[in-house]
Design a protein around this motif. Structure first.
Motif, PDB file in Angstrom:
ATOM      1  N   UNK A 159     -10.696  51.288 -40.551  1.00 14.25           N
ATOM      2  CA  UNK A 159     -10.460  51.099 -42.039  1.00 14.25           C
ATOM      3  C   UNK A 159     -10.794  49.613 -42.288  1.00 14.25           C
ATOM      4  N   UNK A 160     -10.851  48.814 -41.470  1.00 15.91           N
ATOM      5  CA  UNK A 160     -11.117  47.327 -41.846  1.00 15.91           C
ATOM      6  C   UNK A 160     -12.527  46.988 -41.162  1.00 15.91           C
ATOM      7  N   UNK A 161     -13.450  47.005 -42.103  1.00 17.77           N
ATOM      8  CA  UNK A 161     -14.809  46.969 -41.853  1.00 17.77           C
ATOM      9  C   UNK A 161     -15.232  45.271 -41.311  1.00 17.77           C
ATOM     10  N   UNK A 162     -14.235  44.453 -41.937  1.00 20.19           N
ATOM     11  CA  UNK A 162     -14.435  42.976 -41.587  1.00 20.19           C
ATOM     12  C   UNK A 162     -13.664  42.784 -40.064  1.00 20.19           C
ATOM     13  N   UNK A 163     -12.886  43.607 -39.593  1.00 16.12           N
ATOM     14  CA  UNK A 163     -12.094  43.301 -38.495  1.00 16.12           C
ATOM     15  C   UNK A 163     -10.655  42.685 -38.897  1.00 16.12           C
ATOM     16  N   UNK A 164     -10.375  42.287 -39.981  1.00 16.29           N
ATOM     17  CA  UNK A 164      -9.203  41.527 -40.332  1.00 16.29           C
ATOM     18  C   UNK A 164      -8.027  42.738 -40.789  1.00 16.29           C
ATOM     19  N   UNK A 165      -7.168  42.537 -39.976  1.00 11.63           N
ATOM     20  CA  UNK A 165      -5.661  43.279 -40.227  1.00 11.63           C
ATOM     21  C   UNK A 165      -4.538  42.512 -40.552  1.00 11.63           C
ATOM     22  N   UNK A 166      -4.889  41.295 -41.192  1.00  8.24           N
ATOM     23  CA  UNK A 166      -4.064  40.383 -41.597  1.00  8.24           C
ATOM     24  C   UNK A 166      -3.171  40.915 -42.881  1.00  8.24           C
ATOM     25  N   UNK A 167      -3.645  41.833 -43.470  1.00  3.48           N
ATOM     26  CA  UNK A 167      -3.055  42.125 -44.808  1.00  3.48           C
ATOM     27  C   UNK A 167      -3.223  43.651 -44.927  1.00  3.48           C
TER      28      UNK A 167
END
Length: 57
Positions: A13-21
């Protein structure tokens, strides 16, 4: 910090690979989640119950 199983399930679900938020990660499948959390007046407890989220196949 996110546990490895959550990261594995959320990564598609995070296309940019960012799971910070979490709200940003889920915005494409549950855009109302941020507003539900903001509208909650209680310091803890259930924010939403039985929310169906379609993530595709």
């Amino acid at each position: 910090m996110i546990n490895p199983m959550s990261a594995q399930l959320l990564m598609p679900l995070a296309p940019d690979g960012n799971l910070l938020n979490l709200f940003d990660t889920l915005a494409s499948v549950a855009p109302q989640l941020r507003e539900l959390a903001a509208a909650c007046d209680e310091p803890g407890g259930v924010i939403c119950e039985s929310l169906r989220v379609s993530v595709g196949a």
